[in-house]
Scaffold this motif. Sequence first.
Motif, short mmCIF file in Angstrom:
data_model
loop_
_atom_site.label_atom_id
_atom_site.label_comp_id
_atom_site.label_asym_id
_atom_site.label_seq_id
_atom_site.Cartn_x
_atom_site.Cartn_y
_atom_site.Cartn_z
N TYR A 48 0.86 -1.19 0.00
CA TYR A 48 0.00 0.00 0.00
C TYR A 48 0.89 1.24 0.00
CZ TYR A 48 -3.74 3.20 1.46
OH TYR A 48 -4.64 4.24 1.53
N GLU A 49 0.91 1.94 -1.11
CA GLU A 49 1.73 3.15 -1.21
C GLU A 49 1.09 4.06 -2.25
OE1 GLU A 49 4.47 6.02 -0.54
OE2 GLU A 49 4.33 4.14 0.58
N ALA A 50 0.73 5.26 -1.82
CA ALA A 50 0.00 6.19 -2.68
C ALA A 50 0.75 6.44 -3.99
CB ALA A 50 -0.22 7.51 -1.94
N GLY A 51 0.05 6.25 -5.12
CA GLY A 51 0.60 6.56 -6.43
C GLY A 51 1.43 5.46 -7.07
N GLY A 155 4.37 5.66 2.88
CA GLY A 155 3.28 6.59 2.63
C GLY A 155 3.71 7.79 1.81
N GLN A 156 5.01 8.05 1.75
CA GLN A 156 5.52 9.18 0.96
C GLN A 156 6.78 8.77 0.18
OE1 GLN A 156 5.43 11.85 4.66
NE2 GLN A 156 4.90 13.29 3.06
N ASN A 321 -1.26 6.28 6.13
CA ASN A 321 -0.93 6.15 4.71
C ASN A 321 -0.08 4.93 4.39
OD1 ASN A 321 -2.32 8.62 4.16
ND2 ASN A 321 -0.51 9.73 4.88
N THR A 322 -0.16 3.90 5.22
CA THR A 322 0.50 2.63 4.96
C THR A 322 -0.33 1.52 5.60
OG1 THR A 322 2.53 1.34 5.24
CG2 THR A 322 1.95 2.83 7.01
#
Length: 444
Positions: A48-51, A155-156, A321-322
């Motif tokens: 799970y990692e944005a983008g 997450g970033q 965010n993870t």
Amino acid sequence: MKKITVVGTGYVGLVTGVALAEIGHHVVCLDKDVEKVELMCSGISPIYEAGLEGYLAHHLRTERLEFTTDPAVAIDGAELVFIAVGTPELADGSADLSYLREACMTVAEYLSGPATIVIKSTVPVGTNDLIEQLINEHALYPISVVSNPEFLREGQALYDTFQAERIVIGSENKATGELLQEVYAPLARPVFHTDRRSAELIKYASNAFLATKISFINEMAALCDQLGANVDDVAWGMGMDTRIGHSFLKAGAGYGGSCFPKDTKALVQIAKEVEHDFQLMKAVIDINDFQRHRILKWMKDHYTNMRGLRIAVLGLSFKPNTDDIREAPSLKLIEALIECGADVVAYDPAAIPNAKEVLAERICYAYSVEEAIEKADGCLIMTEWNEIKETPIEVYHYLMEHAVVFDGRNCYSLEDAKRAGVMYYSVGRNYASRRSGDGVKGKD
């Protein structure tokens, strides 16, 4: 454009492979996990990692990114081989290098020409020297090893790659270091060249210092509770000093994840091996381990007992965010609540599947904040997801059986909690002034 192999498609390896493809290189990612490779070949990210999934799918279409379980396909003809396998913690706190050794032997076996080996894995000081010796003893072609530690925040990670504050390159000869700098040139980010051992230690030192800031502000929070001060104000006033800065001065439930707990313990062990007693780092670890006991004390002070009480836990991942739950403070507190006889219902936007693998059916799972807190006798906030922070605190008052919130991440203001009629416990914001023993009694 260079042909690059990435060995290992965990968090660091997959992000590295995708990023290198994005800046124009042809990348082949190698992993032993057949199911994971099939998933990635279909454009689905296993983490799970944005983008990340968007970049993954795009570069599968451009054919700049491939995934395989076949080392011959992956390594043959590679100019650079990035190794990004795990170095998990052993019982004594040292790093387990068995996966790294295995990866290096695979590389040595399948190299079809001279190559540069780039170690992304976090390794004890001196490991890159040993890796270079090991591969050169078994490979048919000469290789050079470069230390290139990662500084990615879960997450970033993509932002931290494309907008890196620094790229650290540790090499023993100028040409090898310049070759890796050329690979990263499209990013146009600052590059710092040093020797391999210094590069290895920069990684540990960076994580250890950030962990130190977290443990420091949590100790200050405990002091604030006893003195009637507000740790948020203390941290903000400290951070206005540019020598200190605001980052990582956020009081809470303590650090977790795959890096800080592992790397702080490994640094203590590295120091021990050269007969240096790293007392500061030992204290950082002890403070972090004790932080969850402080939060549990809120609950034990508030309730006569928790047997049979419905306790909602909001947030399972170690940070927002993870979906990573490794060393998450939430899991340790949930275990303690179960031991106290509480009925736990937990919610997290991403981490429930991973949590089920650890907690199984010993707790219940909800699929929204509202579902988790409805009819609850208490609520424990453990991860500061935006969804949780943006839930009006009045919702707790209306939905809970007893509106008592134990906030391990200081998501709400004291003023809003008071106005909403919620009994609110938070870190370092005058806990000592709260009444104890006046809460709901457990069900014997």
